[in-house]
Design an enzyme around this catalytic site. Structure first.
Site, PDB file in Angstrom:
ATOM      1  N   LYS A 166       0.841  -1.215   0.000  1.00 11.37           N
ATOM      2  CA  LYS A 166       0.000   0.000   0.000  1.00 11.37           C
ATOM      3  C   LYS A 166       0.869   1.255   0.000  1.00 11.37           C
ATOM      4  O   LYS A 166       0.548   2.253  -0.640  1.00 11.37           O
ATOM      5  CB  LYS A 166      -0.936  -0.004   1.214  1.00 11.37           C
ATOM      6  CG  LYS A 166      -1.837   1.242   1.311  1.00 11.37           C
ATOM      7  CD  LYS A 166      -2.879   1.256   0.239  1.00 11.37           C
ATOM      8  CE  LYS A 166      -3.588   2.541  -0.070  1.00 11.37           C
ATOM      9  NZ  LYS A 166      -3.893   3.516   0.914  1.00 11.37           N
ATOM     10  N   GLU A 173       0.859   6.868  -6.478  1.00  9.72           N
ATOM     11  CA  GLU A 173      -0.263   7.832  -6.493  1.00  9.72           C
ATOM     12  C   GLU A 173       0.271   9.272  -6.491  1.00  9.72           C
ATOM     13  O   GLU A 173      -0.196  10.124  -7.249  1.00  9.72           O
ATOM     14  CB  GLU A 173      -1.117   7.542  -5.256  1.00  9.72           C
ATOM     15  CG  GLU A 173      -2.377   8.338  -5.092  1.00  9.72           C
ATOM     16  CD  GLU A 173      -3.121   7.894  -3.818  1.00  9.72           C
ATOM     17  OE1 GLU A 173      -3.664   6.772  -3.810  1.00  9.72           O
ATOM     18  OE2 GLU A 173      -3.153   8.667  -2.838  1.00  9.72           O
TER      19      GLU A 173
HETATM   20  N1  NAD Z   1      -9.782   8.177   3.634  1.00 10.77           N
HETATM   21  C1  NAD Z   1      -9.152   7.388   2.763  1.00 10.77           C
HETATM   22  O1  NAD Z   1      -9.197   7.599   1.551  1.00 10.77           O
HETATM   23  C2  NAD Z   1      -8.384   6.191   3.253  1.00 10.77           C
HETATM   24  C3  NAD Z   1      -8.091   5.171   2.346  1.00 10.77           C
HETATM   25  C4  NAD Z   1      -7.408   4.033   2.787  1.00 10.77           C
HETATM   26  C5  NAD Z   1      -7.022   3.934   4.119  1.00 10.77           C
HETATM   27  N2  NAD Z   1      -7.314   4.940   4.975  1.00 10.77           N
HETATM   28  C6  NAD Z   1      -6.916   4.743   6.378  1.00 10.77           C
HETATM   29  O2  NAD Z   1      -8.040   4.218   7.091  1.00 10.77           O
HETATM   30  C7  NAD Z   1      -8.027   4.674   8.451  1.00 10.77           C
HETATM   31  C8  NAD Z   1      -9.316   5.420   8.722  1.00 10.77           C
HETATM   32  O3  NAD Z   1      -9.391   6.505   7.829  1.00 10.77           O
HETATM   33  P1  NAD Z   1     -10.724   7.334   7.609  1.00 10.77           P
HETATM   34  O4  NAD Z   1     -10.534   8.079   6.322  1.00 10.77           O
HETATM   35  O5  NAD Z   1     -11.912   6.493   7.797  1.00 10.77           O
HETATM   36  O6  NAD Z   1     -10.600   8.365   8.822  1.00 10.77           O
HETATM   37  P2  NAD Z   1     -11.801   9.130   9.537  1.00 10.77           P
HETATM   38  O7  NAD Z   1     -11.143  10.241  10.279  1.00 10.77           O
HETATM   39  O8  NAD Z   1     -12.884   9.445   8.584  1.00 10.77           O
HETATM   40  O9  NAD Z   1     -12.361   8.049  10.573  1.00 10.77           O
HETATM   41  C9  NAD Z   1     -11.631   7.586  11.675  1.00 10.77           C
HETATM   42  C10 NAD Z   1     -12.644   7.129  12.711  1.00 10.77           C
HETATM   43  O10 NAD Z   1     -11.936   6.563  13.798  1.00 10.77           O
HETATM   44  C11 NAD Z   1     -12.571   6.996  14.977  1.00 10.77           C
HETATM   45  N3  NAD Z   1     -11.621   6.893  16.070  1.00 10.77           N
HETATM   46  C12 NAD Z   1     -10.552   7.684  16.320  1.00 10.77           C
HETATM   47  N4  NAD Z   1      -9.905   7.248  17.406  1.00 10.77           N
HETATM   48  C13 NAD Z   1     -10.577   6.157  17.833  1.00 10.77           C
HETATM   49  C14 NAD Z   1     -10.377   5.265  18.902  1.00 10.77           C
HETATM   50  N5  NAD Z   1      -9.350   5.398  19.745  1.00 10.77           N
HETATM   51  N6  NAD Z   1     -11.248   4.249  19.041  1.00 10.77           N
HETATM   52  C15 NAD Z   1     -12.295   4.107  18.197  1.00 10.77           C
HETATM   53  N7  NAD Z   1     -12.524   4.921  17.158  1.00 10.77           N
HETATM   54  C16 NAD Z   1     -11.664   5.927  16.990  1.00 10.77           C
HETATM   55  C17 NAD Z   1     -13.032   8.410  14.695  1.00 10.77           C
HETATM   56  O11 NAD Z   1     -14.068   8.818  15.578  1.00 10.77           O
HETATM   57  C18 NAD Z   1     -13.491   8.275  13.247  1.00 10.77           C
HETATM   58  O12 NAD Z   1     -14.860   7.932  13.157  1.00 10.77           O
HETATM   59  C19 NAD Z   1      -6.764   5.526   8.577  1.00 10.77           C
HETATM   60  O13 NAD Z   1      -5.714   4.752   9.038  1.00 10.77           O
HETATM   61  C20 NAD Z   1      -6.516   5.990   7.150  1.00 10.77           C
HETATM   62  O14 NAD Z   1      -5.184   6.325   6.926  1.00 10.77           O
HETATM   63  C21 NAD Z   1      -7.996   6.062   4.585  1.00 10.77           C
HETATM   64  O1  6PG Z   2      -5.509   4.470  -2.062  1.00 13.25           O
HETATM   65  C1  6PG Z   2      -6.222   5.259  -1.454  1.00 13.25           C
HETATM   66  O2  6PG Z   2      -7.415   5.054  -1.201  1.00 13.25           O
HETATM   67  C2  6PG Z   2      -5.602   6.541  -0.958  1.00 13.25           C
HETATM   68  O3  6PG Z   2      -4.223   6.527  -1.140  1.00 13.25           O
HETATM   69  C3  6PG Z   2      -5.904   6.707   0.504  1.00 13.25           C
HETATM   70  O4  6PG Z   2      -5.148   5.775   1.239  1.00 13.25           O
HETATM   71  C4  6PG Z   2      -5.748   8.094   1.076  1.00 13.25           C
HETATM   72  O5  6PG Z   2      -6.548   9.013   0.410  1.00 13.25           O
HETATM   73  C5  6PG Z   2      -4.316   8.504   1.244  1.00 13.25           C
HETATM   74  O6  6PG Z   2      -3.994   8.147   2.559  1.00 13.25           O
HETATM   75  C6  6PG Z   2      -4.000   9.941   1.090  1.00 13.25           C
HETATM   76  O7  6PG Z   2      -2.622  10.034   1.352  1.00 13.25           O
HETATM   77  P1  6PG Z   2      -1.867  11.410   1.517  1.00 13.25           P
HETATM   78  O8  6PG Z   2      -2.586  12.127   2.636  1.00 13.25           O
HETATM   79  O9  6PG Z   2      -0.480  11.050   1.867  1.00 13.25           O
HETATM   80  O10 6PG Z   2      -2.019  12.120   0.218  1.00 13.25           O
END
Ligand code: NAD
Ligand code: 6PG
Length: 303
Positions: A166, A173
């Protein structure tokens, strides 16, 4: 099947829905009670049938670390934790160590697809023992895009390998986004070009550079022509930095991904201290003009 999901934000919340739609029962816990099924991680563990599967989808770093440690205190031998956040691959070694001391199994899973994953499915990259990956296969199958498994899911290798893949995905990306962005600026800068958005839109079919990121760029330009409503300040969450750290550790030349990361740093500067130094040096050795930082700034070059 009945699993637990910790973290019900943009990702975990949508994954909860996609799993439920596929017939997998999910009990969710989030620190926000408004979206939670249960009041605590302890209650979540109580609600699940043993041997349990718990998916962790909270912000990476300390929050994920704390959640894994809490699970280590609450789960039992033979339970399985799947960590799906954007964690650094090296964190997986620590998570696995904490859990294995209690006989709890661990799989790391890189997840891609963002907020579109609910509809399109998520790209999944998994690290861990084959027996654990096999056990969680119904969960992965429900989350991944429809179609052949190998076109949306991979068991990359040992613990940490899922997040490593990833990380590299995100480094790519960064580079792709930067290339589209620089092409955008050049098209927008040229007076003979009258339809920038149309040019990108025309590239979405048939061309060598068509892609989902290109589709999203067109969507962004159509919603906000010329990006007039936003500034060019770009954050980063760590994956790009870790990619470059790994390139250095493995002596892999990566000028494109590195430049894309540095472009984000540049985007956060109102005025570059380094370029001030360059301007000052030109002035020192050649008497070349510099631009004043004072009230007359921009108008006239001073010596
Ligand atoms: N947003 C994206 O595009 C994306 C894509 C792939 C992976 N991720 C990863 O997935 C994870 C979640 O991302 P997201 O975009 O959903 O973030 P988000 O901020 O939308 O959601 C995170 C959630 O976790 C909850 N939370 C925080 N601390 C907590 C705790 N101690 N116990 C229980 N719940 C808790 C928050 O209340 C929130 O609802 C991160 O690690 C992020 O890097 C995000
Ligand atoms: O594949 C995906 O769905 C994205 O990469 C996702 O993981 C997220 O949007 C990144 O965490 C953004 O990363 P940056 O904040 O480093 O741009």
């Amino acid at each position: 099947m009945h699993i637990g999901m910790i973290g019900l934000g943009r990702m975990g919340g949508n994954m909860y829905k996609r799993l439920s739609e596929a017939g997998i029962k999910v009990t969710g816990y989030d620190r926000d009670p408004a979206v939670s099924d249960v009041a605590s991680v302890a209650e979540l563990v109580e609600a699940l049938p043993a041997p349990r599967i718990v998916w962790v989808m909270v912000p990476s770093g300390d929050i994920t670390r704390g959640t894994v440690e809490e699970l280590g205190n609450l789960l039992s031998e033979g339970d399985l934790v799947i960590e799906g956040g954007n964690s650094r691959f090296s964190d997986d070694f620590e998570h696995a160590k904490v859990l294995s001391a209690k006989g709890i199994e661990y799989v790391d899973c890189g997840v891609s697809g963002g907020v579109w994953g609910l509809k399109n499915g998520y790209g999944l990259m998994v690290g861990g023992d084959a027996k654990n990956v096999e056990r969680a296969l119904p969960v992965f199958d429900a989350l991944r895009p429809e179609g052949p498994r190998e076109e949306g899911f991979v068991h990359v290798g040992e613990i940490g390998a899922g997040h490593y893949a990833k990380m590299v995905h995100n480094g790519i990306e960064y580079g792709l986004m930067q290339a589209y962005a620089e092409g955008y600026e050049l098209l927008a800068a040229k007076d003979i070009v009258k339809d920038v958005t149309g040019s990108f839109k025309a590239w979405t079919r048939g061309t060598v550079v068509r892609s989902w990121l290109l589709d999203l760029l067109v969507k962004g330009l159509e919603e906000d022509p010329g990006f007039s409503q936003i500034t060019g300040y770009v954050n980063d969450s760590g994956e790009g930095r870790w990619t470059i750290e790994e390139c250095i550790a493995n002596a892999v030349p990566a000028p494109v991904m590195t430049a894309a990361l540095y472009a984000r740093f540049t985007s956060r500067q109102d005025d570059s201290p380094a370029m001030k130094a360059v301007a000052a040096l030109r002035n020192q050795f050649g008497g070349h003009a510099v631009t004043s930082a004072g009230p007359t700034s921009g108008a006239g070059a001073v010596k």
